[in-house]
Structures are given as structure tokens and as C-alpha cells.
Scaffold this active site. Structure first.
Site, PDB file in Angstrom:
ATOM      1  N   GLY A  68      17.661  72.496  44.775  1.00  0.00           N
ATOM      2  CA  GLY A  68      16.281  72.649  43.738  1.00  0.00           C
ATOM      3  C   GLY A  68      16.562  73.597  42.693  1.00  0.00           C
ATOM      4  O   GLY A  68      15.479  74.377  42.215  1.00  0.00           O
ATOM      5  N   ARG A 116      13.165  49.656  49.913  1.00  0.00           N
ATOM      6  CA  ARG A 116      12.970  50.612  48.669  1.00  0.00           C
ATOM      7  C   ARG A 116      11.643  50.447  48.041  1.00  0.00           C
ATOM      8  O   ARG A 116      11.087  51.455  47.804  1.00  0.00           O
ATOM      9  CB  ARG A 116      14.096  50.109  47.891  1.00  0.00           C
ATOM     10  CG  ARG A 116      14.816  51.439  47.277  1.00  0.00           C
ATOM     11  CD  ARG A 116      16.142  50.927  46.396  1.00  0.00           C
ATOM     12  NE  ARG A 116      17.200  51.150  47.271  1.00  0.00           N
ATOM     13  CZ  ARG A 116      18.085  52.220  47.190  1.00  0.00           C
ATOM     14  NH1 ARG A 116      17.532  53.318  46.633  1.00  0.00           N
ATOM     15  NH2 ARG A 116      19.014  52.087  48.065  1.00  0.00           N
ATOM     16  N   LEU A 131      16.859  54.039  42.273  1.00  0.00           N
ATOM     17  CA  LEU A 131      15.195  53.550  42.082  1.00  0.00           C
ATOM     18  C   LEU A 131      15.384  52.038  41.643  1.00  0.00           C
ATOM     19  O   LEU A 131      16.310  51.679  40.991  1.00  0.00           O
ATOM     20  CB  LEU A 131      14.610  54.293  41.149  1.00  0.00           C
ATOM     21  CG  LEU A 131      14.279  55.898  41.703  1.00  0.00           C
ATOM     22  CD1 LEU A 131      13.820  56.786  40.688  1.00  0.00           C
ATOM     23  CD2 LEU A 131      13.130  55.757  42.754  1.00  0.00           C
ATOM     24  N   ASN A 176      16.427  62.276  33.923  1.00  0.00           N
ATOM     25  CA  ASN A 176      17.608  62.713  35.025  1.00  0.00           C
ATOM     26  C   ASN A 176      18.403  63.806  34.457  1.00  0.00           C
ATOM     27  O   ASN A 176      18.612  63.587  33.066  1.00  0.00           O
ATOM     28  CB  ASN A 176      18.299  61.314  35.482  1.00  0.00           C
ATOM     29  CG  ASN A 176      19.211  61.808  36.722  1.00  0.00           C
ATOM     30  OD1 ASN A 176      19.071  62.526  37.604  1.00  0.00           O
ATOM     31  ND2 ASN A 176      20.442  61.249  36.582  1.00  0.00           N
ATOM     32  N   HIS A 225      22.665  64.943  34.783  1.00  0.00           N
ATOM     33  CA  HIS A 225      23.658  64.556  35.491  1.00  0.00           C
ATOM     34  C   HIS A 225      24.740  65.682  35.059  1.00  0.00           C
ATOM     35  O   HIS A 225      24.842  65.985  33.483  1.00  0.00           O
ATOM     36  CB  HIS A 225      24.212  63.141  35.021  1.00  0.00           C
ATOM     37  CG  HIS A 225      25.430  62.728  35.730  1.00  0.00           C
ATOM     38  ND1 HIS A 225      25.640  62.468  37.017  1.00  0.00           N
ATOM     39  CD2 HIS A 225      26.707  62.534  35.258  1.00  0.00           C
ATOM     40  CE1 HIS A 225      27.039  62.202  37.362  1.00  0.00           C
ATOM     41  NE2 HIS A 225      27.555  62.339  36.235  1.00  0.00           N
TER      42      HIS A 225
HETATM   43  C1  GRF Z   1      23.035  69.114  39.945  1.00  0.00           C
HETATM   44  O1  GRF Z   1      24.492  69.537  39.531  1.00  0.00           O
HETATM   45  C2  GRF Z   1      22.448  67.806  38.971  1.00  0.00           C
HETATM   46  O2  GRF Z   1      23.058  67.574  37.960  1.00  0.00           O
HETATM   47  C3  GRF Z   1      22.954  66.812  39.885  1.00  0.00           C
HETATM   48  O3  GRF Z   1      22.750  67.254  41.310  1.00  0.00           O
HETATM   49  C4  GRF Z   1      22.746  68.574  41.433  1.00  0.00           C
HETATM   50  C5  GRF Z   1      21.596  69.068  42.015  1.00  0.00           C
HETATM   51  O4  GRF Z   1      21.316  70.625  41.925  1.00  0.00           O
HETATM   52  N1  GRF Z   1      22.399  65.737  39.649  1.00  0.00           N
HETATM   53  P1  GRF Z   1      20.011  71.357  42.351  1.00  0.00           P
HETATM   54  O5  GRF Z   1      19.530  70.535  43.571  1.00  0.00           O
HETATM   55  O6  GRF Z   1      19.213  71.273  41.158  1.00  0.00           O
HETATM   56  O7  GRF Z   1      20.389  72.617  42.659  1.00  0.00           O
END
Ligand code: GRF
Length: 221
Positions: free
Chosen positions: A15, A68, A96, A110, A112
Site C-alpha cells: 500500500g 470471479r 477483473l 491502474n 504499472h
Molecule cells: C507497485 O510497484 C505497483 O506499480 C504495482 O505493484 C506495486 C504495489 O506496491 N502494480 P504498493 O502496494 O503500492 O506499495
């Protein structure tokens, strides 16, 4: 600030991106507030972060559901109950269904840890290092049914340094993520950008015309 968008954040773990959004939303002029945090995994650090900030939390454990769609029905019930208008995945590790994605179309972000469309999927940093790429970074995009796919809101680049390991590169990218996600959510929540033909474009009402612009990127070099 009145009229702040009510945001739901979906997490599965640490988080730290959630924390960046919580911290940004403390600013009086920030156009979004975190109304609910949902984790599909019980007991994770992200839930404690939300609780420490007095943000309502829910655990919707995918293991408790036969399918799901059943899991998603429970997710959406919680989101609707909290009046959530915008959804942010922040380290949320479940795919999802197309139905869910369609219902939240262009209201669902999202993050990434790569410069999409390169290096979709898991183990991003290892694959970046194996590729010999000299630049990596992170992307905030609107969610589509395919994994790590969808209109790009904002990106930040970081250098891949000689001698980097998965851990050192991940840490550099993560620091960029913590700047990028609040920036991207601000653009979306304030209505500064919209999706046009699967590209994100800027909105400006100067001179009664809608002008397009490239959203400013928080540089990390
Ligand atoms: C981050 O690197 C995000 O980009 C990826 O998972 C990781 C989550 O980290 N999808 P956090 O839980 O926000 O610390």
C-alpha cells in the site's frame, strides 16, 4: 474543497502507492478524497495505512467466493455503498472481468511499474534488466480488460543504472510511482483530461474552445 471526487482504492499488499494518494488527498485543493480502501487479502500493510488515516476499509477476500463475478458483485456493493465515483488499483493483484471493467470504464485507473506498453505483467524489473533497456519508469492508465492495457494518463521515466539489481531498480521506480499516481489522479479527478479514441487528451476551456495539451509529467531525472 467542495465537489471532491470520491475515490475507492483497491489493494492487495504493502500500500505504498495508496499512502501517496492518502497524503496527496490531505492537500486542501486536491480534487479527490479517499472514501474507501478495499483489500482482497486480509491483514495487509495497506489496510493499516488506511486505518491510520481514518479511512474506511473493507476486506473482500476472493477466496470466499465461488466465481470471479461473485467476488466482483461483493466489491461493487461495497463501492456503491461508499458512493465511490472513481476507482484506483494500487498494487491490486486480481484480474477483473470484462463486465466489471465496462461498468467502470474511464473511471478506473491502474499503476504499472514500467513504461507501457513495454513490459506488461509480472516480474517487470527483472525483465527490464534482462532486456538491457537504459530507461524504465511507471505508467498510470485507464483500465481495460487486457492486463496492463488502456489509455495512458501519465508516465514518469527513471534511468536504469549500471549494476542495478531488481531491488535497486524497483526502489527507483517506486519513488517515481509515488509522485506519478497523485499527479495522474489529480488530472482525472479535476476533469483536466478525458479519453478520446482510446487516447487521453487534455481539456482546456480557454477562449471557449477545447484545446488539447500533453499533461505535464513529473520528471525524475
Ligand atoms: C507497485 O510497484 C505497483 O506499480 C504495482 O505493484 C506495486 C504495489 O506496491 N502494480 P504498493 O502496494 O503500492 O506499495
Amino acid at each position: 474543497m467542495s465537489g471532491r471526487k470520491r475515490v475507492g482504492v483497491l489493494i492487495s499488499g504493502r500500500g505504498s502507492n495508496l499512502q501517496a494518494l492518502i497524503d496527496a488527498a490531505r492537500e486542501p485543493d486536491y480534487p479527490a478524497e479517499i472514501a474507501l480502501v478495499i483489500s482482497n487479502v486480509p491483514g495487509v500493510e495497506g489496510l493499516a495505512r488506511a486505518e491510520a488515516a481514518d479511512i474506511p476499509t473493507r476486506v473482500v477476500n476472493h477466496k470466499d467466493f465461488a466465481s470471479r463475478p461473485d467476488f466482483e458483485t461483493a466489491l461493487e456493493a461495497a463501492l456503491h455503498e461508499a458512493g465511490v465515483e472513481l476507482l484506483c488499483n494500487a498494487g491490486f493483484m486480481r484480474l477483473l472481468t470484462e463486465g466489471f471493467v465496462t461498468r467502470w470504464l474511464n473511471r478506473h485507473l491502474n499503476i504499472h511499474p514500467s513504461l507501457l506498453p513495454a513490459f506488461k505483467g509480472l516480474h517487470t524489473h527483472v525483465r527490464v534488466l534482462e532486456s538491457g533497456a537504459k530507461i524504465s519508469g511507471c505508467t498510470v492508465h485507464f483500465v481495460r480488460a487486457a492486463m496492463d492495457d488502456g489509455p495512458i494518463v501519465a508516465q514518469a521515466a527513471v534511468p536504469v543504472e549500471p549494476g542495478d539489481t531488481e531491488e535497486t531498480l524497483a526502489a527507483r521506480v517506486l519513488a517515481a510511482e509515488h509522485r506519478l499516481y497523485p499527479h495522474a489522479l489529480r488530472l482525472v479527478a479535476s476533469g483536466a483530461v478525458r479519453v478520446d479514441g482510446e487516447h487521453v487528451v487534455g481539456m482546456s476551456q480557454q477562449n471557449g474552445k477545447t484545446a488539447l495539451f500533453s499533461p505535464p509529467l513529473p520528471g525524475t531525472f
